[in-house]
Design an enzyme around this catalytic site. Structure first.
Site, short mmCIF file in Angstrom:
data_model
loop_
_atom_site.label_atom_id
_atom_site.label_comp_id
_atom_site.label_asym_id
_atom_site.label_seq_id
_atom_site.Cartn_x
_atom_site.Cartn_y
_atom_site.Cartn_z
CE LYS A 37 43.24 16.61 32.37
NZ LYS A 37 42.05 17.22 32.79
CG ASP A 63 40.84 15.59 35.80
OD1 ASP A 63 40.51 15.36 36.96
OD2 ASP A 63 41.09 16.35 35.25
CE LYS A 65 39.79 18.75 38.84
NZ LYS A 65 39.88 18.41 37.47
CG ASP A 68 28.18 12.27 46.14
OD1 ASP A 68 27.30 12.08 47.08
OD2 ASP A 68 27.27 12.63 44.98
CB THR A 123 45.31 25.71 39.79
OG1 THR A 123 44.53 25.33 38.85
CG2 THR A 123 46.58 24.72 40.20
NE ARG A 214 44.05 25.94 27.68
CZ ARG A 214 43.59 26.69 28.63
NH1 ARG A 214 42.99 27.92 28.49
NH2 ARG A 214 43.93 26.78 29.98
O1 C5P Z 1 45.12 23.65 28.33
P1 C5P Z 1 45.82 23.53 29.65
O2 C5P Z 1 47.24 23.04 29.63
O3 C5P Z 1 45.69 24.51 30.76
O4 C5P Z 1 45.23 22.41 30.38
C1 C5P Z 1 45.45 21.75 31.65
C2 C5P Z 1 44.45 20.69 31.87
O5 C5P Z 1 44.52 20.27 33.37
C3 C5P Z 1 42.96 20.98 31.92
O6 C5P Z 1 42.28 19.75 31.38
C4 C5P Z 1 42.40 21.38 33.34
O7 C5P Z 1 40.98 21.15 33.47
C5 C5P Z 1 43.38 20.37 33.92
N1 C5P Z 1 43.62 21.03 35.41
C6 C5P Z 1 43.97 22.05 35.90
N2 C5P Z 1 44.21 22.49 36.95
C7 C5P Z 1 43.87 21.75 38.08
C8 C5P Z 1 43.30 20.28 37.73
C9 C5P Z 1 42.93 20.16 36.42
O8 C5P Z 1 44.47 23.08 34.80
N3 C5P Z 1 44.01 22.15 39.28
#
Ligand code: C5P
Length: 235
Positions: A37, A63, A65, A68, A123, A214
């Protein structure tokens, strides 16, 4: 369109501005994950040419998002399709005409078109934030409302938190692809994610794809971390 994995597949979130770092992660992780991603941080810093360099490593989830007017979103989807992503995100809150425009634009690219995934409620958005924007009833109700809107307008799936997977499966069955961030293997740091669950719990609840950043990319050995998560899902 990308095949649905048997049991939840892993999407590694390559959250970085550095094309060199993203490429190194892509090479190391490709054997262990089903999809990579790239998001706004990478895209705004480096543009489509850098995305194209990551694309050969694995199916790509772009991703960005989009949100518009329908005509602009359709154009953005066409531009994104030139990079042949497997999945693309739009905001369900853009309304039925916008979602429909995104789906129709994607369909111009034939059977290999990307899956159009709708983001319902981010979230990071809680009841107070929703109320400040004039939405009453809380996140769960709003997620269900926007999910129905998006799926009826042609979205192939939804991005949702682990907490919402069962709710959405109950409401919409096995049809929609459910792509789920906020995943933390037992013992790993939550960071800024609050509504979290383990990979196994989220797969058991019915998620198709787990978005993991992460816990993989900040690990001392990202490939080993990804391999361990994959093994926990497919023992
Ligand atoms: O590092 P981590 O596991 O928290 O990364 C989650 C990924 O999912 C990030 O790229 C974040 O931008 C994405 N994301 C999220 N919550 C959402 C949509 C996307 O954490 N609602």
């Amino acid at each position: 369109m990308i095949q649905r994995p048997n049991r939840a597949g892993i999407i590694a979130a390559l959250d970085t501005q550095s094309p060199e770092q993203a490429e190194a992660w892509a090479e190391a992780l490709a054997p262990h994950v089903g999809c990579l991603k790239l998001g706004l941080e990478f895209f705004v810093a480096n543009g489509p040419a850098a995305v194209a360099r990551i694309a050969p490593h694995r199916p790509l989830f772009l991703d960005l998002k989009f949100h518009d007017i329908p005509n602009t979103v359709a154009g953005a989807v066409r531009s994104a399709c030139a990079l042949a992503p497997a999945m693309l995100t739009i905001h369900a809150g853009g309304g039925p005409a916008m979602v429909q425009a995104a789906r129709r634009a994607a369909e111009e690219f034939g059977p290999d078109r990307p899956a159009i995934l709708a983001v319902t409620v981010l979230t990071s958005t809680d009841a107070a934030t929703l109320s400040a924007t004039g939405v009453s009833g809380g996140p769960a109700q709003q997620v269900l409302r926007l999910a129905r809107l998006a799926l009826e307008a042609g979205a192939d799936g939804l991005v949702c938190s682990p907490r919402e997977v069962s709710l959405l499966r109950d409401a919409h069955g096995t049809g929609p692809l459910l792509v789920v961030p906020g995943i933390r293997p037992a013992g790993s740091a939550a960071g800024d994610q609050s509504r979290i669950a383990t990979p196994e719990e989220t797969a058991d609840a019915g998620a198709d794809w787990l978005v993991i950043g992460r816990p993989i990319t900040a690990a001392p050995d990202p490939a080993a971390a990804a391999a361990a998560i994959a093994a926990s899902l497919h023992p």
